[in-house]
Write an enzyme that holds these catalytic residues in place. Structure first.
Site, PDB file in Angstrom:
ATOM      1  N   GLY A   1      31.262  74.711  -1.164  1.00  0.00           N
ATOM      2  CA  GLY A   1      32.347  74.985  -0.737  1.00  0.00           C
ATOM      3  C   GLY A   1      33.008  74.885   0.337  1.00  0.00           C
ATOM      4  O   GLY A   1      32.026  74.393   1.474  1.00  0.00           O
ATOM      5  N   SER A   2      34.648  75.062   1.114  1.00  0.00           N
ATOM      6  CA  SER A   2      35.010  75.583   2.180  1.00  0.00           C
ATOM      7  C   SER A   2      34.442  76.082   2.513  1.00  0.00           C
ATOM      8  O   SER A   2      33.298  76.859   3.288  1.00  0.00           O
ATOM      9  CB  SER A   2      36.398  75.851   1.709  1.00  0.00           C
ATOM     10  OG  SER A   2      36.872  77.095   1.521  1.00  0.00           O
TER      11      SER A   2
ATOM     12  N   ALA B   1      35.665  77.977   5.219  1.00  0.00           N
ATOM     13  CA  ALA B   1      36.613  79.293   5.033  1.00  0.00           C
ATOM     14  C   ALA B   1      35.774  80.148   4.506  1.00  0.00           C
ATOM     15  O   ALA B   1      35.687  81.406   4.901  1.00  0.00           O
ATOM     16  CB  ALA B   1      38.319  79.318   5.091  1.00  0.00           C
ATOM     17  N   ALA B   2      35.200  79.948   3.675  1.00  0.00           N
ATOM     18  CA  ALA B   2      34.523  80.219   2.067  1.00  0.00           C
ATOM     19  C   ALA B   2      33.601  80.708   2.962  1.00  0.00           C
ATOM     20  O   ALA B   2      32.798  81.621   2.661  1.00  0.00           O
ATOM     21  CB  ALA B   2      34.968  80.017   0.811  1.00  0.00           C
ATOM     22  N   GLY B   3      32.276  80.116   2.871  1.00  0.00           N
ATOM     23  CA  GLY B   3      31.425  80.057   3.931  1.00  0.00           C
ATOM     24  C   GLY B   3      30.923  80.940   4.922  1.00  0.00           C
ATOM     25  O   GLY B   3      30.739  81.721   5.174  1.00  0.00           O
TER      26      GLY B   3
ATOM     27  N   GLU C   1      26.349  74.680   2.604  1.00  0.00           N
ATOM     28  CA  GLU C   1      27.273  73.031   2.658  1.00  0.00           C
ATOM     29  C   GLU C   1      28.168  73.487   2.415  1.00  0.00           C
ATOM     30  O   GLU C   1      29.618  73.561   1.262  1.00  0.00           O
ATOM     31  CB  GLU C   1      26.776  71.996   1.110  1.00  0.00           C
ATOM     32  CG  GLU C   1      25.156  72.825   0.548  1.00  0.00           C
ATOM     33  CD  GLU C   1      24.123  72.223   1.936  1.00  0.00           C
ATOM     34  OE1 GLU C   1      24.328  71.247   2.878  1.00  0.00           O
ATOM     35  OE2 GLU C   1      23.280  72.754   1.536  1.00  0.00           O
TER      36      GLU C   1
ATOM     37  N   CYS D   1      33.827  66.619   0.305  1.00  0.00           N
ATOM     38  CA  CYS D   1      33.693  66.847   1.203  1.00  0.00           C
ATOM     39  C   CYS D   1      33.125  65.378   2.308  1.00  0.00           C
ATOM     40  O   CYS D   1      33.202  65.746   3.368  1.00  0.00           O
ATOM     41  CB  CYS D   1      32.314  67.636   1.211  1.00  0.00           C
ATOM     42  SG  CYS D   1      30.821  66.943   0.403  1.00  0.00           S
TER      43      CYS D   1
HETATM   44  P1  NAD Z   1      36.376  76.689  -2.344  1.00  0.00           P
HETATM   45  O1  NAD Z   1      35.194  77.838  -0.227  1.00  0.00           O
HETATM   46  O2  NAD Z   1      37.526  77.292  -2.209  1.00  0.00           O
HETATM   47  O3  NAD Z   1      35.228  78.037  -3.610  1.00  0.00           O
HETATM   48  C1  NAD Z   1      34.238  77.625  -3.606  1.00  0.00           C
HETATM   49  C2  NAD Z   1      33.252  78.832  -4.002  1.00  0.00           C
HETATM   50  O4  NAD Z   1      33.456  79.873  -3.352  1.00  0.00           O
HETATM   51  C3  NAD Z   1      34.547  79.350  -5.453  1.00  0.00           C
HETATM   52  O5  NAD Z   1      33.342  78.936  -6.743  1.00  0.00           O
HETATM   53  C4  NAD Z   1      35.283  80.089  -5.395  1.00  0.00           C
HETATM   54  O6  NAD Z   1      35.306  80.845  -6.255  1.00  0.00           O
HETATM   55  C5  NAD Z   1      34.254  81.190  -4.685  1.00  0.00           C
HETATM   56  N1  NAD Z   1      35.220  82.081  -2.953  1.00  0.00           N
HETATM   57  C6  NAD Z   1      35.446  81.702  -2.220  1.00  0.00           C
HETATM   58  N2  NAD Z   1      35.973  82.380  -1.684  1.00  0.00           N
HETATM   59  C7  NAD Z   1      34.503  83.173  -1.597  1.00  0.00           C
HETATM   60  C8  NAD Z   1      33.702  84.436  -1.163  1.00  0.00           C
HETATM   61  N3  NAD Z   1      34.952  85.081  -0.101  1.00  0.00           N
HETATM   62  N4  NAD Z   1      32.807  84.998  -1.599  1.00  0.00           N
HETATM   63  C9  NAD Z   1      31.889  84.295  -2.338  1.00  0.00           C
HETATM   64  N5  NAD Z   1      32.591  83.182  -2.753  1.00  0.00           N
HETATM   65  C10 NAD Z   1      33.827  82.597  -2.546  1.00  0.00           C
HETATM   66  O7  NAD Z   1      35.756  75.437  -1.942  1.00  0.00           O
HETATM   67  P2  NAD Z   1      36.461  74.706  -3.285  1.00  0.00           P
HETATM   68  O8  NAD Z   1      38.403  74.680  -2.924  1.00  0.00           O
HETATM   69  O9  NAD Z   1      36.153  74.655  -3.858  1.00  0.00           O
HETATM   70  O10 NAD Z   1      35.107  72.748  -2.872  1.00  0.00           O
HETATM   71  C11 NAD Z   1      36.183  72.100  -1.939  1.00  0.00           C
HETATM   72  C12 NAD Z   1      34.953  72.412  -0.616  1.00  0.00           C
HETATM   73  O11 NAD Z   1      34.300  72.278  -0.914  1.00  0.00           O
HETATM   74  C13 NAD Z   1      35.859  71.282   0.311  1.00  0.00           C
HETATM   75  O12 NAD Z   1      35.782  72.516   1.823  1.00  0.00           O
HETATM   76  C14 NAD Z   1      34.678  70.165   0.619  1.00  0.00           C
HETATM   77  O13 NAD Z   1      34.032  69.492   1.276  1.00  0.00           O
HETATM   78  C15 NAD Z   1      33.534  71.398  -0.065  1.00  0.00           C
HETATM   79  N6  NAD Z   1      32.167  70.911  -0.499  1.00  0.00           N
HETATM   80  C16 NAD Z   1      31.211  70.098   0.020  1.00  0.00           C
HETATM   81  C17 NAD Z   1      30.140  69.987  -0.173  1.00  0.00           C
HETATM   82  C18 NAD Z   1      28.934  69.762   0.978  1.00  0.00           C
HETATM   83  O14 NAD Z   1      27.882  69.140   0.503  1.00  0.00           O
HETATM   84  N7  NAD Z   1      28.974  70.090   2.009  1.00  0.00           N
HETATM   85  C19 NAD Z   1      30.204  68.952  -1.307  1.00  0.00           C
HETATM   86  C20 NAD Z   1      31.099  69.945  -2.522  1.00  0.00           C
HETATM   87  C21 NAD Z   1      32.751  70.412  -1.277  1.00  0.00           C
END
Ligand code: NAD
Length: 496
Positions: free
Chosen positions: A227-228, A230-232, A250, A284
């Site tokens: 995910g993003s 920021a969330a990571g 990731e 991503c």
């Molecule tokens: P997001 O970070 O908004 O959400 C991802 C997941 O994390 C969701 O299931 C969300 O509910 C959960 N989440 C959010 N905050 C959290 C927290 N504090 N604790 C636990 N879980 C939490 O991301 P998105 O908008 O769904 O996806 C897009 C992002 O993901 C982009 O930044 C993209 O670059 C990245 N991404 C990376 C890869 C990679 O392999 N590097 C692949 C796909 C997407």
């Protein structure tokens, strides 16, 4: 017709929370017809983790062959529902049909790669330490792993964690993105059909609050997150007091394509336009920066803008569409904010990204591609538009003096996922490949292309040095050293 909500999947059974928050899954390309409605609650987390913890001893002790058999059953289950999963992915993530097809068809290949080459990286091995002293490295599973998924690859990214996790003997609690819960549900249905023992795989639906509750649960041994950044980072912070929890992250990207003076410009233009705008830039590994040698920037831009002009925008379920909508109202607002920032921060607008609100008869989060130009990269250094992930259809084109400046521009962002280099010279490519600080480097392929048989991950804010792809079994297991000394006391020279 909307999809029937089955609820969470815990201990091999489906159950809808009796109370909680209503969540509507939209079709971002056709807002009048929602995909379905859910009731979600963070209270579903504890029972799921407890079920996974109960199932762990039995599953981890199963012979590897038995676990492989179950994963091959999963492959059959996924293939049997492939067509509906492709359409659901296109509809719920707003992902054009051809891309949804590629994503879903990759699931079977992922399982083959994991039970084949992937296992090679966690194979036990023996060493002769001394006469009658034998050593062995044994890979052991970690325990209950939380898998948290994003919306843009709702089937493949979770699978790229779930498959190696189960294969190496862990049990799993999966939380899909709140934007793609029904793809998550369909994945869980396939796992259910494959007949894993109850509790080995569990699904909990909900948003960030459910994710937070999941990673905070003391029964979790690892978090496999996509995910993003920021969330990571929020997850990393929540784990500061729990260093024993294994984190494989990731995250985001701000990827560049480097077009060198000797590049095939037509090839570079088409590969780069596709990498920037397919899926409306919501990847991503999308190309968001194009760094072009000053000697070829003019002809490159002509070809690039022509290629962008040929991008077919439309409803994701229609054939030949390359760019669908953004995923949400918030994503459109964020895209518009960066369009304003680009101008304020001194970029020249070559194509302005506009919110359309609809495409033909359908109301949805449609926007148009944007291209900005920076002729003097020393000017607006450190600007928000230049450094931050937009996650929309925007490409910033930079004019670089030479290869050295191109590398410096590639490396200036906080992210480090992937770089594409367009050149006819292998030695020039090799020089650049060793100077850029990204986790993946492509020669004459756009940033959106990668192989499941290689590691997939980034440096800096893009990852945690635990790449997915073929190396993912490595972060699902730890290597234990076993030493067996068969010598008698008389054979040893102990100092006491
Ligand atoms: P997001 O970070 O908004 O959400 C991802 C997941 O994390 C969701 O299931 C969300 O509910 C959960 N989440 C959010 N905050 C959290 C927290 N504090 N604790 C636990 N879980 C939490 O991301 P998105 O908008 O769904 O996806 C897009 C992002 O993901 C982009 O930044 C993209 O670059 C990245 N991404 C990376 C890869 C990679 O392999 N590097 C692949 C796909 C997407």
């Amino acid at each position: 017709m909307s999809v029937l909500y089955k609820g969470n999947y815990v201990q091999g059974r489906w159950s809808r929370p009796s109370k909680g928050v209503e969540l509507i899954s939209e079709d971002p390309g056709d807002l009048l017809v929602p995909v379905g409605k859910l009731i979600v609650s963070a209270d579903g987390v504890a029972p799921a983790v407890e079920a996974a913890a109960r199932a762990f001893p039995g599953w981890s002790r199963q012979p590897l062959k038995a676990r492989i058999k179950k994963l091959l059953d999963l492959k059959k289950a996924l293939v049997s529902r492939q067509e509906s999963l492709i359409r659901l992915t296109a509809q719920e993530a707003g992902k054009p049909l051809a891309e949804s097809r590629r994503e879903v068809e990759r699931l079977a290949a992922k399982i083959d790669e994991m039970v084949g080459e992937g296992l090679r990286f966690v194979r036990d091995f023996s060493v002769k330490v001394a006469p009658r002293v034998d050593g062995q490295c044994r890979y052991r599973p970690l325990g209950v792993l939380a898998v948290i998924g994003p919306f843009n690859f709702p089937a493949h990214t979770p699978a790229s964690h779930i498959v190696p996790a189960l294969l190496t003997g862990n049990t799993v609690v999966f939380k899909p993105s709140e934007y793609t819960p029904f793809v998550g549900q369909a994945m869980a249905e396939a796992l259910d059909q494959a007949g894993f023992p109850a509790g080995v795989f569990n699904l909990v639906q909900g948003g960030a609050d459910v994710g937070q509750r999941l990673v905070a649960h003391p029964g979790i041994a690892g978090v496999l997150f996509t995910g993003s950044t920021a969330a990571g980072q929020a997850i990393r912070k929540a784990m500061l007091e729990r260093p024993r929890v294994n984190l494989a992250m990731e995250m985001g990207g701000k990827n560049a394509a480097l077009v060198l003076a000797d590049a095939d410009l037509e090839l570079a233009a088409r590969e780069t336009a596709l990498s920037a705008f397919s899926m409306a830039g919501q990847r991503c590994n999308a190309t968001s920066r194009v760094i072009v040698h000053r000697g070829v920037i003019k002809p490159f831009l002509e070809k690039f803008l022509c290629a962008v002009d040929r991008i077919k925008i439309g409803y994701p379920l229609e054939e030949a569409v390359v760019m669908g909508p953004l995923v949400s109202h918030e994503a459109v607002a964020k895209f518009q904010r960066y369009m304003r920032l680009a101008e304020e921060e001194g970029f020249e607008t070559l194509l302005s990204g506009k919110a359309l609100g609809r495409w033909e008869k359908r109301k949805g989060y449609y926007v148009t591609p944007a291209v900005h130009l920076c002729e003097n990269p020393s000017k607006n250094r450190g600007s928000h538009y230049r450094l931050e992930e937009i996650f929309g259809p925007d490409a910033a084109v930079y004019r670089a003096r030479d290869d050295q400046e191109a590398v410096a521009l590639n490396n200036e962002v906080p992210y480090g996922l992937i770089t594409a280099v367009f050149t006819r010279s292998s030695s020039r490519f090799e020089k650049i490949a060793s100077a850029v600080d990204t986790g993946m480097v492509n020669m004459n392929r756009g940033t959106i292309f990668s192989s499941g048989r290689l590691p997939f991950g980034g440096t800096k804010a893009s990852g945690s040095f635990k790449p997915a792809g073929i190396l993912s079994p490595l972060y699902c297991a730890y290597p234990a050293a076993i030493l067996k000394d068969r010598r008698s006391l008389a054979e040893r020279s102990l100092p006491l």
